[in-house]
Design a protein around this motif. Sequence first.
Motif, short mmCIF file in Angstrom:
data_model
loop_
_atom_site.label_atom_id
_atom_site.label_comp_id
_atom_site.label_asym_id
_atom_site.label_seq_id
_atom_site.Cartn_x
_atom_site.Cartn_y
_atom_site.Cartn_z
N ASP A 3 1.17 -1.10 0.04
CA ASP A 3 0.40 0.05 0.00
C ASP A 3 1.08 0.95 -0.43
OD1 ASP A 3 -2.93 0.90 1.01
OD2 ASP A 3 -1.43 2.35 1.29
N CYS A 6 -1.47 7.39 2.40
CA CYS A 6 -2.26 8.46 1.85
C CYS A 6 -1.47 9.47 1.64
CB CYS A 6 -3.11 9.08 3.48
SG CYS A 6 -4.52 8.32 3.59
N GLU A 31 -4.60 0.21 -6.00
CA GLU A 31 -4.75 -0.06 -4.38
C GLU A 31 -5.07 0.83 -2.96
OE1 GLU A 31 -2.48 -3.73 -2.23
OE2 GLU A 31 -1.59 -2.63 -3.67
N HIS A 32 -4.28 1.43 -2.67
CA HIS A 32 -4.69 2.00 -1.62
C HIS A 32 -6.48 2.96 -1.76
CE1 HIS A 32 -4.21 4.27 1.53
NE2 HIS A 32 -4.86 6.09 1.18
N ASP A 34 -9.03 2.23 -3.41
CA ASP A 34 -9.61 1.15 -3.28
C ASP A 34 -10.04 0.29 -1.36
OD1 ASP A 34 -10.57 1.37 -6.09
OD2 ASP A 34 -8.77 -1.08 -6.69
N ASN A 35 -8.74 0.72 -0.73
CA ASN A 35 -9.35 0.39 0.09
C ASN A 35 -9.53 1.39 1.58
OD1 ASN A 35 -8.98 -2.56 0.06
ND2 ASN A 35 -7.00 -1.86 -0.65
N CYS A 36 -9.30 3.08 1.01
CA CYS A 36 -9.45 4.13 1.75
C CYS A 36 -10.18 5.72 1.95
CB CYS A 36 -6.74 5.23 1.93
SG CYS A 36 -7.16 6.26 3.02
N GLN A 40 -10.36 8.13 -0.47
CA GLN A 40 -11.41 7.98 -1.86
C GLN A 40 -12.10 9.32 -1.92
OE1 GLN A 40 -14.27 4.95 -1.29
NE2 GLN A 40 -12.59 3.16 -1.26
#
Length: 81
Positions: A3, A6, A31-32, A34-36, A40
């Motif tokens: 990852d 941020c 990827e980051h 998609d998971n943060c 987003q």
Amino acid sequence: MSDCGCEKARRDLEEYLRNEVCNTEHAEIREHLDNCPSCQEEMQVSVTLTEVIARACKETAPEELREQVFLRLREIQASAH
């Protein structure tokens, strides 16, 4: 794949949205994102702002306003000579 975090995702967000990062960085940022949820949100703000600016750039001023601006420019040019 690790990852990217941020800080990197936000720093490179504009380039990411314009596809101006290399494939490896693109995948890491994706990827980051998609998971943060926080990043987003940041991406959505950037996308929305870009769309609003693009629409505004396509707008034209009303003919009456354009005529007033050109008239004033001609007056300024005439007084400068």
